[in-house]
Design a protein around this motif. Structure first.
Motif, PDB file in Angstrom:
ATOM      1  N   LEU A 189      18.072   0.172  26.100  1.00  0.00           N
ATOM      2  CA  LEU A 189      18.548   1.195  27.029  1.00  0.00           C
ATOM      3  C   LEU A 189      19.243   0.585  28.241  1.00  0.00           C
ATOM      4  N   TYR A 190      18.601  -0.361  28.882  1.00  0.00           N
ATOM      5  CA  TYR A 190      19.178  -0.953  30.083  1.00  0.00           C
ATOM      6  C   TYR A 190      20.370  -1.845  29.750  1.00  0.00           C
ATOM      7  N   GLY A 191      20.334  -2.444  28.559  1.00  0.00           N
ATOM      8  CA  GLY A 191      21.469  -3.254  28.130  1.00  0.00           C
ATOM      9  C   GLY A 191      22.718  -2.413  27.931  1.00  0.00           C
ATOM     10  N   VAL A 192      22.562  -1.255  27.310  1.00  0.00           N
ATOM     11  CA  VAL A 192      23.701  -0.361  27.090  1.00  0.00           C
ATOM     12  C   VAL A 192      24.197   0.205  28.416  1.00  0.00           C
TER      13      VAL A 192
ATOM     14  N   LEU B 279      11.605   7.396  27.576  1.00  0.00           N
ATOM     15  CA  LEU B 279      11.028   6.083  27.848  1.00  0.00           C
ATOM     16  C   LEU B 279       9.976   6.201  28.950  1.00  0.00           C
ATOM     17  N   GLY B 280      10.226   7.082  29.909  1.00  0.00           N
ATOM     18  CA  GLY B 280       9.249   7.308  30.971  1.00  0.00           C
ATOM     19  C   GLY B 280       7.957   7.896  30.438  1.00  0.00           C
ATOM     20  N   ILE B 281       8.059   8.807  29.478  1.00  0.00           N
ATOM     21  CA  ILE B 281       6.864   9.373  28.846  1.00  0.00           C
ATOM     22  C   ILE B 281       6.088   8.280  28.133  1.00  0.00           C
ATOM     23  N   ALA B 282       6.810   7.435  27.418  1.00  0.00           N
ATOM     24  CA  ALA B 282       6.165   6.338  26.696  1.00  0.00           C
ATOM     25  C   ALA B 282       5.442   5.395  27.655  1.00  0.00           C
ATOM     26  N   GLN B 283       6.067   5.112  28.783  1.00  0.00           N
ATOM     27  CA  GLN B 283       5.437   4.248  29.781  1.00  0.00           C
ATOM     28  C   GLN B 283       4.158   4.872  30.310  1.00  0.00           C
ATOM     29  N   ALA B 284       4.178   6.174  30.562  1.00  0.00           N
ATOM     30  CA  ALA B 284       2.998   6.876  31.063  1.00  0.00           C
ATOM     31  C   ALA B 284       1.871   6.838  30.029  1.00  0.00           C
ATOM     32  N   ALA B 285       2.223   7.020  28.750  1.00  0.00           N
ATOM     33  CA  ALA B 285       1.225   6.974  27.682  1.00  0.00           C
ATOM     34  C   ALA B 285       0.634   5.573  27.560  1.00  0.00           C
ATOM     35  N   ARG B 286       1.470   4.582  27.677  1.00  0.00           N
ATOM     36  CA  ARG B 286       1.010   3.185  27.624  1.00  0.00           C
ATOM     37  C   ARG B 286       0.045   2.891  28.762  1.00  0.00           C
ATOM     38  N   ASP B 287       0.404   3.332  29.963  1.00  0.00           N
ATOM     39  CA  ASP B 287      -0.446   3.073  31.129  1.00  0.00           C
ATOM     40  C   ASP B 287      -1.816   3.726  30.965  1.00  0.00           C
TER      41      ASP B 287
ATOM     42  N   VAL C 137      23.019   4.947  19.786  1.00  0.00           N
ATOM     43  CA  VAL C 137      22.007   4.004  19.299  1.00  0.00           C
ATOM     44  C   VAL C 137      20.859   3.900  20.286  1.00  0.00           C
ATOM     45  N   ALA C 138      21.182   3.856  21.579  1.00  0.00           N
ATOM     46  CA  ALA C 138      20.143   3.772  22.605  1.00  0.00           C
ATOM     47  C   ALA C 138      19.257   5.007  22.569  1.00  0.00           C
ATOM     48  N   LYS C 139      19.867   6.173  22.430  1.00  0.00           N
ATOM     49  CA  LYS C 139      19.087   7.400  22.395  1.00  0.00           C
ATOM     50  C   LYS C 139      18.183   7.423  21.171  1.00  0.00           C
ATOM     51  N   HIS C 140      18.730   7.077  20.018  1.00  0.00           N
ATOM     52  CA  HIS C 140      17.959   7.059  18.770  1.00  0.00           C
ATOM     53  C   HIS C 140      16.812   6.067  18.860  1.00  0.00           C
ATOM     54  N   THR C 141      17.110   4.858  19.302  1.00  0.00           N
ATOM     55  CA  THR C 141      16.109   3.785  19.374  1.00  0.00           C
ATOM     56  C   THR C 141      14.983   4.129  20.338  1.00  0.00           C
ATOM     57  N   VAL C 142      15.356   4.531  21.537  1.00  0.00           N
ATOM     58  CA  VAL C 142      14.360   4.801  22.581  1.00  0.00           C
ATOM     59  C   VAL C 142      13.496   6.011  22.232  1.00  0.00           C
ATOM     60  N   THR C 143      14.111   7.086  21.783  1.00  0.00           N
ATOM     61  CA  THR C 143      13.356   8.302  21.496  1.00  0.00           C
ATOM     62  C   THR C 143      12.344   8.082  20.385  1.00  0.00           C
ATOM     63  N   ASN C 144      12.762   7.450  19.307  1.00  0.00           N
ATOM     64  CA  ASN C 144      11.843   7.210  18.197  1.00  0.00           C
ATOM     65  C   ASN C 144      10.770   6.193  18.564  1.00  0.00           C
ATOM     66  N   ALA C 145      11.137   5.211  19.381  1.00  0.00           N
ATOM     67  CA  ALA C 145      10.137   4.247  19.846  1.00  0.00           C
ATOM     68  C   ALA C 145       9.116   4.948  20.733  1.00  0.00           C
ATOM     69  N   ALA C 146       9.579   5.860  21.578  1.00  0.00           N
ATOM     70  CA  ALA C 146       8.682   6.588  22.481  1.00  0.00           C
ATOM     71  C   ALA C 146       7.675   7.422  21.695  1.00  0.00           C
ATOM     72  N   ILE C 147       8.136   8.068  20.642  1.00  0.00           N
ATOM     73  CA  ILE C 147       7.239   8.851  19.796  1.00  0.00           C
ATOM     74  C   ILE C 147       6.177   7.954  19.181  1.00  0.00           C
ATOM     75  N   ASN C 148       6.597   6.799  18.733  1.00  0.00           N
ATOM     76  CA  ASN C 148       5.675   5.835  18.124  1.00  0.00           C
ATOM     77  C   ASN C 148       4.670   5.301  19.137  1.00  0.00           C
TER      78      ASN C 148
ATOM     79  N   ASN D 292      17.251  16.699  21.377  1.00  0.00           N
ATOM     80  CA  ASN D 292      18.278  16.514  22.401  1.00  0.00           C
ATOM     81  C   ASN D 292      19.441  15.725  21.799  1.00  0.00           C
ATOM     82  N   PRO D 293      20.656  15.977  22.253  1.00  0.00           N
ATOM     83  CA  PRO D 293      21.804  15.240  21.704  1.00  0.00           C
ATOM     84  C   PRO D 293      21.837  13.796  22.181  1.00  0.00           C
ATOM     85  N   PRO D 294      22.457  12.930  21.360  1.00  0.00           N
ATOM     86  CA  PRO D 294      22.941  13.180  20.002  1.00  0.00           C
ATOM     87  C   PRO D 294      21.799  13.131  18.982  1.00  0.00           C
ATOM     88  N   MET D 295      21.927  13.903  17.918  1.00  0.00           N
ATOM     89  CA  MET D 295      20.882  13.987  16.906  1.00  0.00           C
ATOM     90  C   MET D 295      20.870  12.721  16.045  1.00  0.00           C
ATOM     91  N   ASP D 296      19.695  12.398  15.512  1.00  0.00           N
ATOM     92  CA  ASP D 296      19.532  11.170  14.729  1.00  0.00           C
ATOM     93  C   ASP D 296      20.479  11.106  13.535  1.00  0.00           C
TER      94      ASP D 296
END
Length: 382
Positions: free
Chosen positions: A298-301, A248-256, A320-331, A364-368
């Protein structure tokens, strides 16, 4: 970071401390990626700030912060140096789980606390070439054989993240007499333990996840800290949320970067900056939407895990948080590169680094696939 997610004075103080060293983290991140070296300066800064004690309970001399705090700090660091964040996040995760679940005997936890109080970096050494990901249940090839005074270990571990700065390794090994796996605590200077520079990858180059080689490593009896019959792994482990926080931090940096570029770049073919163009605004809007959704999940979980009344209700939410955040970050990184265009592929542009590094999250674990399967099984059981 939006103030919406900063809830305590301790969190605000950590944000301020990280901000003070922002330029140092940013500068070393570029060097670490280019030269594939570990960002040791950043690791030293964080150790001086007390970072290794974040997830150690106060009764053991630590700061006693929770998973929500950890996620906030990890995301903030990752937006500056993702190699540093992912590498050292394992220390927070290992210590958080260790003390929360009392994975060792009480006496061993108390003795180890004397070491953690000095500020140490630690990681589990579990992965092996013959097993693939340890989360899939492969038996380690590393062997622990009992001697008159303790144990002798032989084997090789892969993906030993942060290996250049680790003070201790938690090494998994097969113990034939028990027909089970045990974990051994080994200091980095132990005779027979060595590192082999095998980390030759395109992503997360600065994590130096090299091979740990164990050649007739002689250990005392008490080095076996997690007994083979310990119910390790029961229940969910919220401390793994340090992983999606990193991406998520990488995604934030890319957004900025994309937002700044769009707000300042004006080709001579138009009369304004590209941020005024509808197609660019659409991409920026999609980035914001993805960020908000990922952050809320992420913060909710993390908040639910920290709540002792709500934690028992959690099942697959960490995954679910890992799957959601990681794939969103890639996008998000992909869309940021679309905003910037071909310039994003220049080696001097940080977006190409984010693009390479964010994809590492899939491994990174857990895998999708495991997350999706568990969701299906849980739904069928219910």
């Amino acid at each position: 970071m939006k103030n919406l997610y900063i809830r305590t004075d301790e969190q605000a103080q950590w944000m301020e401390q990280i901000e003070k060293h922002k330029e140092e983290f940013l500068s070393e991140a570029q060097i670490a990626d280019k030269q594939a070296i570990f960002p040791k300066k950043g690791a030293a800064i964080l150790k001086k700030l007390g970072y290794p004690l974040i997830t150690v309970p106060k009764k053991y001399g630590g700061q006693g912060l929770g998973t929500y705090d950890m996620v906030l700090i990890q995301e903030t660091i990752a937006a500056l140096d993702e190699n540093l964040s992912l590498s050292l996040g394992w220390t927070l995760g290992v210590l958080g789980e260790l003390y929360e679940k009392n994975l060792w005997e009480k006496e061993k936890l108390e003795t180890f606390a004397e070491k953690t109080n000095k500020g140490i970096y630690i990681n589990r050494a579990v992965s092996e070439a013959i097993t693939g990901s340890p989360t899939r249940g492969g038996r380690p090839g590393t062997q622990a054989v009992r001697t008159e005074t303790g144990w002798i270990l032989n084997g090789r571990k892969t993906f030993t993240t942060a290996s250049p700065v680790l003070d201790y390794y938690l090494v998994s090994a097969w113990i034939e007499e028990f027909k089970k796996v045990g974990f051994f605590l080994i200091p980095h200077h132990q005779q027979g333990l060595s590192l082999e520079n095998t980390w030759n990858v395109m992503a997360m180059r600065g994590t130096r996840s090299d091979d740990l080689v164990l050649t007739d490593v002689k250990l005392q009896e008490e080095a076996l800290v997690e007994l083979p019959n310990h119910p390790r792994g029961k229940g969910i482990n919220g401390w793994l949320l340090h992983i999606p926080a990193n991406y998520l931090g990488i995604a934030q940096a890319a957004r900025d970067y994309a937002l700044h570029f769009a707000s300042t770049y004006q080709p001579n073919s138009i009369q304004t900056v590209i941020a005024e163009l509808p197609n660019v605004q659409h991409l920026l809007g999609e980035i914001e939407l993805e960020l908000e959704k990922a952050r809320l999940v992420l913060y909710g979980v993390a908040a639910a895990y920290d709540d002792k009344n709500r934690r028992p209700l959690l099942t697959n939410e960490i995954s679910v948080a890992k799957h959601t955040v990681t794939n969103a970050a890639i996008n998000i990184v992909d869309k940021a590169m679309r905003v910037v265009g071909a310039k994003s592929l220049q080696l001097s542009n940080p977006l190409q680094r984010y693009y390479r590094n964010v994809r590492a999250g899939l491994h990174n674990p857990p895998m999708d696939d495991m997350t999706i399967q568990k969701l299906a099984i849980t739904a069928l059981q219910e």
